[in-house]
Design a protein around this motif. Sequence first.
Motif, PDB file in Angstrom:
ATOM      1  N   THR A 171       0.987  -1.176   0.160  1.00 10.78           N
ATOM      2  CA  THR A 171       0.068  -0.070  -0.096  1.00 10.78           C
ATOM      3  C   THR A 171       1.024   1.190   0.110  1.00 10.78           C
ATOM      4  O   THR A 171       0.361   2.042  -0.124  1.00 10.78           O
ATOM      5  N   LEU A 207      -0.169   4.564   1.603  1.00  5.25           N
ATOM      6  CA  LEU A 207      -1.589   4.994   1.324  1.00  5.25           C
ATOM      7  C   LEU A 207      -2.498   4.932   2.931  1.00  5.25           C
ATOM      8  O   LEU A 207      -3.111   6.080   3.228  1.00  5.25           O
ATOM      9  N   ARG A 223      -3.849  -1.882 -10.160  1.00  3.77           N
ATOM     10  CA  ARG A 223      -2.884  -1.729  -9.169  1.00  3.77           C
ATOM     11  C   ARG A 223      -3.297  -0.842  -8.104  1.00  3.77           C
ATOM     12  O   ARG A 223      -3.526  -0.952  -6.898  1.00  3.77           O
ATOM     13  N   ASP A 224      -4.117   0.455  -8.371  1.00  7.40           N
ATOM     14  CA  ASP A 224      -4.697   1.348  -7.518  1.00  7.40           C
ATOM     15  C   ASP A 224      -5.875   0.963  -6.680  1.00  7.40           C
ATOM     16  O   ASP A 224      -6.095   1.266  -5.764  1.00  7.40           O
ATOM     17  N   ARG A 271      -4.876  -1.576  -4.062  1.00 11.61           N
ATOM     18  CA  ARG A 271      -4.006  -0.718  -2.896  1.00 11.61           C
ATOM     19  C   ARG A 271      -5.294  -0.137  -2.116  1.00 11.61           C
ATOM     20  O   ARG A 271      -5.264  -0.310  -0.964  1.00 11.61           O
ATOM     21  N   ARG A 272      -6.263   0.535  -3.043  1.00  8.78           N
ATOM     22  CA  ARG A 272      -7.238   1.033  -1.962  1.00  8.78           C
ATOM     23  C   ARG A 272      -8.173  -0.012  -1.321  1.00  8.78           C
ATOM     24  O   ARG A 272      -8.496   0.311   0.143  1.00  8.78           O
ATOM     25  N   GLU A 314       2.956   7.259  -1.169  1.00  7.61           N
ATOM     26  CA  GLU A 314       1.936   6.800  -1.816  1.00  7.61           C
ATOM     27  C   GLU A 314       2.001   7.006  -3.088  1.00  7.61           C
ATOM     28  O   GLU A 314       1.662   6.293  -4.066  1.00  7.61           O
ATOM     29  N   ASN A 358       2.453   4.295  -6.211  1.00  7.13           N
ATOM     30  CA  ASN A 358       1.328   4.174  -7.002  1.00  7.13           C
ATOM     31  C   ASN A 358       1.929   3.824  -8.850  1.00  7.13           C
ATOM     32  O   ASN A 358       1.235   3.630  -9.465  1.00  7.13           O
TER      33      ASN A 358
END
Lengths: 415, 415
Positions: free
Chosen positions: A279, A282, A389-390, A393-394, B285, B289
């Motif tokens: 992450t 994040l 990917r994003d 991660r989220r 982050e 990313n």
Amino acid sequence: MTAAVLCTGTELTRGELVNANGAFLAEALTALGFEVGAVDVVDDDAGRIVRALERLGNEHDVLVCTGGLGPTTDDLTSECVARVLGVPLERDEASLETIRARLERAGRTMASSNAKQADFPRGARILSNPNGTAPGFSVKLGRAAAFFLPGVPAEMRAMFSASVVPAIESLVADRSHQTLLRTFGLPESEVNDRLTGIEVAHGVTLGYRAKLPEIEVKVLARAQTRDEARERSEAAAREVRARLGDDVVYGEGDTSLPEVVCRLLEARSLTLAIAESCTGGLIAELVTNVPGASRSFLGGVVTYSNASKTELCGVSPALLEAHGAVSEEVARAMAEGARRRFGSKLSLAVTGIAGPDGGTAEKPVGLVHLAVTSDAGTTAKHTVFSGGRDVVRRRAAFAALALVRRVVRELTPAR
Amino acid sequence: MTAAVLCTGTELTRGELVNANGAFLAEALTALGFEVGAVDVVDDDAGRIVRALERLGNEHDVLVCTGGLGPTTDDLTSECVARVLGVPLERDEASLETIRARLERAGRTMASSNAKQADFPRGARILSNPNGTAPGFSVKLGRAAAFFLPGVPAEMRAMFSASVVPAIESLVADRSHQTLLRTFGLPESEVNDRLTGIEVAHGVTLGYRAKLPEIEVKVLARAQTRDEARERSEAAAREVRARLGDDVVYGEGDTSLPEVVCRLLEARSLTLAIAESCTGGLIAELVTNVPGASRSFLGGVVTYSNASKTELCGVSPALLEAHGAVSEEVARAMAEGARRRFGSKLSLAVTGIAGPDGGTAEKPVGLVHLAVTSDAGTTAKHTVFSGGRDVVRRRAAFAALALVRRVVRELTPAR
């Protein structure tokens, strides 16, 4: 009762902006009980603006327009409304004074282009704009009560609440109340399935909005009085909570999951440290975006390399070698190491494969291991998240925060 | 040549979604050289859809519609188009087969509601949808070449490129070329001032879009041939770069600042570590990313407390005491400590006051100290950013990445 929204401006017809004003007004009018039939955008073309005003004014009971009230030559709204009504523009001296005073406070003098902002169609009711130069106005346009507001979002929103809502809310006989529940952890289809029958049983309308990675559930009730609408909405919301469970429904209204976690930690005098791999910062970012986060968040590490997992979290090279960086064992060791390093009551660790590369048959892209350590020991869990990917991660960040919330609630049951 | 966009769906008229499809199509049609006169939204009401189709079809040369092609009873587009044209709906067997095969691959059987998605107005040209069940179609509607696409953004975008663009680009006599320059570090008004005269000198149109905290500059040229348009756009873009400078114009097209920084580090075989206080993990982050960030990013620390600045970055308590956590001295010490800790070639540190609380007369909310350490020593800078907590954090993160870019470019001048 139907309503329409008209937004003007070539920045919208050229796609330089998404029409956030349109969405705001559509949502607000819907919540007031109007059926919104159109959210239209036209460019700064007098002919097209006039035709849109005539059409929407004849078709709807309420029309809210934004934009075109500024000082430049492509600001045409007042002129177009006057043309549709067949009346002249008249200068309003009180508005002119307000504009002059406002510009002077900003150290500027009034140009003739600014004076134009005090010109309104004869008979218009002027709507004051406490946050900017351009006042708005309202007129009767065909069938519609029509309101003209500036395009600057903050100015428009304040004027909508202060001037438009009081003028139109009595048009809708029913009163409405909406409860917004915020959920995380179940897919939309399952949320939907679990709530079957609530609409009929409670006389409410359920609305769903996927706000990745959350699902918001809106519980809208209409009744003859505001109190009755509120009661009905709240009773249905309790039923929604009961069916989805408190692990899934984490909050109401504007509260975000990071905020809920921060408040929970603060209320129980707990401190948190975070060790993140996939992450990449994040989770720390989400937590520290909450004002006052420093009262419970001590800090975090982003251990993107194996060496940094060892150096910062004390994960032994042998453990990394034996199980790989993406493993329950390493997640546990990272959490325990971060707790020691920061001296926090709780710690959270995340290690996974966000993609697009790096997946294997055994450890696919999207695999994420989570661990939370507290006085009660370490809780681990893993999930394979779908998405790019994003998105991975989220989803992983929210799952991690939800796990912290669960562990804290289990440590010290709700009072 | 004018164009219009019509998006259908109560999720839009209720304001549950902003109309991102509308903005995408408006921008794409503008870039192709059309004057977009309307971007309208109607709810799933057959009467309103029919009236909107008649109106927009008579007023424009091209009409692109989205939504209403799904399997449910509120998907009304084909039916409404057939009504406007006065033709029956006809089932297309080839589309039916494609839909059936697609559902079977997903392990589902075709319901009669899905079969409806193979019904088109007689005479329509069918547009295939490689990413979903619902095919689109095109017809002549009044004056307009009209295209009907699904509302799912990814499906809509792919079909627009594959089927709509080839069918309409020849309608615009001029060819256009747009160069998108990405800038950071100057306010929009100053970017604007510095570029005065370029439009006239180069025969291009400049467009600005504030994408906090960046300003995008679009350089649009139209000419009789595509090559001529490209040459003119590129010549003007070179002039824009020259006037704003390479520190401000950091990239072109879709490239983000974090991506530019990652590519630059990788190209020069440099590694980076980050120590963040007020940005709370945001910079890590943004960097992580970027796919492949692990090739140059070793890791980061979020040192939110004074104790963690000492424990993780080796900032001495005496230094913290003497200058305060938000100071150039502490930023320098954090950067130097992070470099030692991670063994990286470069390190970046950020310490500041994001607000809303914590500001003083001497150190106001928005004050941020940045430091970058390399073999060449440590470079520090500070700025007072305006805006709320998240805006200050975002501006600070971009300023920090821009400083890394500047230091790397000074270390090893561009080849």
